[in-house]
Design a protein around this motif. Structure first.
Motif, PDB file in Angstrom:
ATOM      1  N   ASN A 219     -52.021 -33.804  31.465  1.00 21.11           N
ATOM      2  CA  ASN A 219     -51.904 -32.443  30.942  1.00 21.11           C
ATOM      3  C   ASN A 219     -51.347 -31.483  31.990  1.00 21.11           C
ATOM      4  O   ASN A 219     -50.571 -30.580  31.658  1.00 21.11           O
ATOM      5  CB  ASN A 219     -53.264 -31.956  30.452  1.00 21.11           C
ATOM      6  N   LEU A 222     -47.607 -32.121  32.084  1.00 19.53           N
ATOM      7  CA  LEU A 222     -46.953 -31.561  30.899  1.00 19.53           C
ATOM      8  C   LEU A 222     -46.877 -30.039  30.999  1.00 19.53           C
ATOM      9  O   LEU A 222     -45.843 -29.439  30.680  1.00 19.53           O
ATOM     10  CB  LEU A 222     -47.713 -31.969  29.636  1.00 19.53           C
ATOM     11  N   ARG A 223     -47.963 -29.421  31.421  1.00 21.03           N
ATOM     12  CA  ARG A 223     -47.953 -27.968  31.604  1.00 21.03           C
ATOM     13  C   ARG A 223     -46.921 -27.565  32.645  1.00 21.03           C
ATOM     14  O   ARG A 223     -46.241 -26.536  32.498  1.00 21.03           O
ATOM     15  CB  ARG A 223     -49.354 -27.520  32.038  1.00 21.03           C
ATOM     16  N   LEU A 226     -43.415 -27.876  30.971  1.00 24.82           N
ATOM     17  CA  LEU A 226     -43.199 -26.854  29.942  1.00 24.82           C
ATOM     18  C   LEU A 226     -43.116 -25.459  30.549  1.00 24.82           C
ATOM     19  O   LEU A 226     -42.470 -24.576  29.976  1.00 24.82           O
ATOM     20  CB  LEU A 226     -44.325 -26.918  28.903  1.00 24.82           C
ATOM     21  N   HIS A 227     -43.756 -25.255  31.696  1.00 25.40           N
ATOM     22  CA  HIS A 227     -43.677 -23.960  32.370  1.00 25.40           C
ATOM     23  C   HIS A 227     -42.237 -23.622  32.740  1.00 25.40           C
ATOM     24  O   HIS A 227     -41.839 -22.452  32.734  1.00 25.40           O
ATOM     25  CB  HIS A 227     -44.547 -23.980  33.623  1.00 25.40           C
ATOM     26  N   TYR A 231     -38.257 -29.720  28.652  1.00 28.53           N
ATOM     27  CA  TYR A 231     -38.823 -30.440  27.514  1.00 28.53           C
ATOM     28  C   TYR A 231     -38.416 -31.916  27.510  1.00 28.53           C
ATOM     29  O   TYR A 231     -39.190 -32.768  27.058  1.00 28.53           O
ATOM     30  CB  TYR A 231     -38.413 -29.762  26.211  1.00 28.53           C
ATOM     31  N   ALA A 234     -40.700 -33.694  29.887  1.00 23.87           N
ATOM     32  CA  ALA A 234     -42.041 -33.767  29.301  1.00 23.87           C
ATOM     33  C   ALA A 234     -42.107 -34.848  28.226  1.00 23.87           C
ATOM     34  O   ALA A 234     -43.082 -35.601  28.142  1.00 23.87           O
ATOM     35  CB  ALA A 234     -42.420 -32.412  28.714  1.00 23.87           C
ATOM     36  N   ARG A 254     -55.630 -29.835  24.556  1.00 23.62           N
ATOM     37  CA  ARG A 254     -54.479 -29.431  25.376  1.00 23.62           C
ATOM     38  C   ARG A 254     -53.298 -30.376  25.160  1.00 23.62           C
ATOM     39  O   ARG A 254     -52.155 -29.935  24.996  1.00 23.62           O
ATOM     40  CB  ARG A 254     -54.871 -29.410  26.861  1.00 23.62           C
ATOM     41  N   TYR A 255     -53.587 -31.660  25.182  1.00 23.75           N
ATOM     42  CA  TYR A 255     -52.518 -32.656  25.040  1.00 23.75           C
ATOM     43  C   TYR A 255     -51.812 -32.518  23.687  1.00 23.75           C
ATOM     44  O   TYR A 255     -50.572 -32.540  23.613  1.00 23.75           O
ATOM     45  CB  TYR A 255     -53.118 -34.055  25.196  1.00 23.75           C
ATOM     46  N   TYR A 257     -51.632 -29.873  21.822  1.00 25.55           N
ATOM     47  CA  TYR A 257     -50.869 -28.626  21.811  1.00 25.55           C
ATOM     48  C   TYR A 257     -49.526 -28.798  22.517  1.00 25.55           C
ATOM     49  O   TYR A 257     -48.479 -28.353  22.019  1.00 25.55           O
ATOM     50  CB  TYR A 257     -51.676 -27.515  22.466  1.00 25.55           C
ATOM     51  N   TYR A 258     -49.537 -29.465  23.680  1.00 30.67           N
ATOM     52  CA  TYR A 258     -48.284 -29.708  24.393  1.00 30.67           C
ATOM     53  C   TYR A 258     -47.352 -30.595  23.569  1.00 30.67           C
ATOM     54  O   TYR A 258     -46.132 -30.360  23.532  1.00 30.67           O
ATOM     55  CB  TYR A 258     -48.561 -30.354  25.749  1.00 30.67           C
ATOM     56  N   ARG A 261     -45.697 -28.431  20.956  1.00 31.09           N
ATOM     57  CA  ARG A 261     -44.605 -27.629  21.508  1.00 31.09           C
ATOM     58  C   ARG A 261     -43.344 -28.461  21.696  1.00 31.09           C
ATOM     59  O   ARG A 261     -42.228 -28.010  21.374  1.00 31.09           O
ATOM     60  CB  ARG A 261     -45.036 -27.014  22.838  1.00 31.09           C
TER      61      ARG A 261
END
Length: 336
Positions: A219, A222-223, A226-227, A231, A234, A254-255, A257-258, A261
């Protein structure tokens, strides 16, 4: 006139005067916080010596509540009380405890005796789990104060400690430390610098079957991607890694949600909607309001892109009504 058989009653103020100092000590919030943390340390020791991770889970579940009670006074007493075996480690941590003017006034005007945490001249080092947890509390205080540079340096020192050990009893505390290690670098706008370290810790966690560590590190990566809107990278990480099934619901939320996205950017709206709905189901029911607001905004957007109309009841929920007001207007525009 008072007769011989009568008993003269003392004023209430006089009768309670003797016990008032003790009552004040018991009600002191800093002292209560130190007592709570001392009990948490005992729980961590039980988890290590009894080989029962449930005690460590209990401590980490209380971390959010403990975090709100931290201040300069509490942290300084903890460091001085526990790090009696090494002046070097004590000095290193005290350097990250930033003084607060208001707290200094309170300490000078109303001193409170500290509880006995360890023998004054104990030479026995702290077990790694307790050492990492106390270090994490100092790091949390720096993050809450917005001291990005100091938090980054403190997190670097914490990661060096974690790398030196190979203990399964440390996995749960280490996983939480990894998250705030990444958070400290994010606050300092240097998130891209820690990818090699995160990948190295992920490889180690995978080899050691550290499921919670794997979940947190995936996570964090991935964050990280994505920051910076990376993509494609990721998506490659998702395809080449396996998220542990036994991870906690918070990490699963969290996972997912990523993933939502990533799928939304790839125009795979059906898969994105599925992942986002699952993320909302995994999220805490009565907490993480900001997270649920963020997920719900993206969910409404994806539903509109799919040609569906979000349920009206979503926009009237107490915790979502204000944040979803622009999305409600957008939905009304589509209906018109």
């Amino acid at each position: 006139m008072v007769e011989a058989n009568d008993v003269e009653m003392k004023p209430a103020d006089e009768s309670s005067a003797a016990s008032s100092p003790e009552a004040e000590v018991k009600k002191d919030p800093d002292l209560l916080t130190i007592e709570d943390i001392r009990e948490q340390v005992k729980q961590l020791e039980k988890a290590v010596y009894g080989k029962d991770h449930r005690y460590a889970f209990r401590v980490l579940r209380c971390l959010a509540n403990t975090r709100r009670k931290l201040n300069t006074n509490v942290l300084r007493r903890l460091v001085q009380g526990y790090y009696t075996h090494s002046a070097k480690e004590r000095t290193a941590l005290e350097a990250f405890i930033i003084d607060d003017n208001d707290m200094e006034i309170e300490i000078d005007s109303k001193p409170v005796p500290s509880p006995k945490l360890r023998p004054a001249r104990s030479e026995k080092p702290l077990i790694p789990e307790v050492d990492a947890y106390l270090h994490l509390l100092v790091l949390l205080r720096l993050v809450d104060l917005g001291k990005a540079g100091e938090a980054r340096e403190c997190s670097d020192l914490l990661l060096i400690k974690l790398k030196a050990y190979n203990r399964r009893s440390l996995d749960l505390v280490a996983a939480r430390c990894y998250f705030y290690y990444a958070r400290a670098y994010e606050l300092d706008n240097k998130l891209e610098q820690i990818r090699p370290n995160l990948y190295a810790r992920l490889r180690t966690a995978t080899l050691r079957n550290d499921c919670e560590g794997q979940a947190v590190l995936i996570n964090c990566l991935l964050r990280n991607y994505l920051h910076y809107n990376l993509y494609d990278q990721a998506d490659k990480l998702v395809s080449k890694s396996t998220f542990p099934e036994t991870a906690s619901n918070n990490e699963w939320a969290r996972y997912l949600y990523y993933l939502g996205r990533i799928k939304a950017v790839q125009l795979n709206y059906s898969a994105a909607h599925t992942n986002l709905v699952q993320a909302l189901r995994k999220a805490p029911q009565h907490a993480a309001i900001g997270f649920k607001q963020t997920v719900q905004k993206l969910t409404v957007t994806v539903e509109l892109l799919l040609g569906d109309i979000p349920e009206r009841s979503i926009f009237y929920q107490t915790t979502l009504k204000r944040s979803l007001a622009p999305y409600f207007q957008l939905t009304q525009g589509k209906l018109a």
